[in-house]
Design an enzyme around this catalytic site. Sequence first.
Site, PDB file in Angstrom:
ATOM      1  CB  SER A 172      -3.971  14.987  -6.840  1.00 11.91           C
ATOM      2  OG  SER A 172      -3.833  15.557  -8.130  1.00 11.91           O
ATOM      3  CG  LEU A 201      -1.761   1.267   1.446  1.00 10.13           C
ATOM      4  CD1 LEU A 201      -2.791   1.409   0.333  1.00 10.13           C
ATOM      5  CD2 LEU A 201      -2.443   1.239   2.815  1.00 10.13           C
ATOM      6  N   GLY A 224       2.772   7.947  -8.934  1.00 11.07           N
ATOM      7  CA  GLY A 224       3.024   6.517  -8.959  1.00 11.07           C
ATOM      8  C   GLY A 224       4.458   6.100  -9.195  1.00 11.07           C
ATOM      9  CB  THR A 231      -3.464  10.192  -5.176  1.00 11.06           C
ATOM     10  OG1 THR A 231      -3.218  11.594  -5.370  1.00 11.06           O
ATOM     11  CG2 THR A 231      -4.373   9.691  -6.275  1.00 11.06           C
ATOM     12  CB  ILE A 270      -0.497   6.153   2.582  1.00 12.71           C
ATOM     13  CG1 ILE A 270      -0.943   4.793   3.096  1.00 12.71           C
ATOM     14  CG2 ILE A 270      -1.468   7.232   3.045  1.00 12.71           C
ATOM     15  CD1 ILE A 270      -0.958   4.681   4.617  1.00 12.71           C
ATOM     16  CD  GLU A 308      -5.362  17.582 -13.845  1.00  9.13           C
ATOM     17  OE1 GLU A 308      -4.393  17.213 -14.530  1.00  9.13           O
ATOM     18  OE2 GLU A 308      -6.411  18.029 -14.347  1.00  9.13           O
ATOM     19  CB  CYS A 360      11.553  24.903   0.591  1.00 11.58           C
ATOM     20  SG  CYS A 360       9.851  25.337   1.037  1.00 11.58           S
ATOM     21  CB  CYS A 408       0.517   6.618  -4.786  1.00 13.22           C
ATOM     22  SG  CYS A 408      -0.995   7.080  -5.675  1.00 13.22           S
TER      23      CYS A 408
END
Length: 388
Positions: free
Chosen positions: A202, A175, A182, A200, A177, A204, A358, A179
Amino acid sequence: MNAPLKETTTSTQALEQHKSYRFVADLLARADIQINGSRPWDMQVHSSEVFDRALAEGNLGLGEAYMAGLWDAERLDEFFTRLLRANIDKAVQPSKLIFHALRAKFTNLQSVKRAWKVGEAHYDLGNDFYASMLDKRMTYTCGYWHDAETLDAAQEAKLDLICRKLDLKPGMRVLDIGCGWGSFMAYAAEHYGVECVGLTISREQADYGKSLMKKGLPVEFRLQDYRETNEEFDAIVSIGMFEHVGRKNHREYMEVAHRCLKEGGLFLLHTIGKNVRESTPDAWIDKYIFPNGDLPSIGQMGDAAGGLFVTEDLHNFGADYDKTLMAWWENFEAHWPQFKERYGNEFYRMWRYYLLSCAAAFRARDIQLWQWVLAKPGVPGGYSRITN
């Protein structure tokens, strides 16, 4: 359509007349930063409005002033690295952010309903945009630069490191969580012979991720909140998703992972983390980049996992996120001409501020990148750390 940048240029002599100039200049001097100095990390101030906004709203005001073109720095990453190393952010107590702090402390900003907001606001910006910025596998998390010299190599090294830490074997069901597009699932299925189910929020990402998969790979995308999952897997991985879970949901997240992991299984959790437990999410990042995000501390994660998992390994390679973000910045800058008309100059300055500030936070060791290996219930005889 984006509003035009505010065309304002103010001389240093005029700026010195502002009531807050000396206070700000003295603060910046602690970090060896000058106002309108000649070095790449010096702050070029075009309007005294910057001082008031930064002092009243901290990074939110500073970031919005940057987006509006009211100040610049040639090396924004070095500007922020110096600020953070000198703890200048802690010397400013923004009066207008009290509500933001209380909201983060007392409201569940990552409820099932709210959790989808970050997918719509950030991850659904456009697959072509992210494809131009990321590596060839579209891995939107920290790379592992131990022996890597390119972004593609660093991301592949990270994916392989995770597979080895989980001791994946052919036929295992995994699994993922959060992703993304992919990248982990494709790599693990292709190189380690496992089956993967990815979650996911999203649409898109899910749609584009499916199109990237090689035909026949045992990979499944689910447009689903993690809390809705209730089936067993041999191993679990979560790469760059825990930052969106929120402190009020940490325990439930761990409980979901615990109920979905088979006895004797391993769970690898890859997340950005902060150095202190009690802190407020950055207001600028929350408003413009990751709505409702909340970085965990080691203590918060330990509390959440307590009684459910044994922490077998904790690996910090946060300095590698500096390199990853700078590589993303180089790609973004190189491909910006093809997106300039679509997104506009304010978006460019926002994204520049995001990526470079960041990178500076990781360079200054203000925030970290951790990989936790959690076991249910624990590895007999102990777990062997894998880093190379």
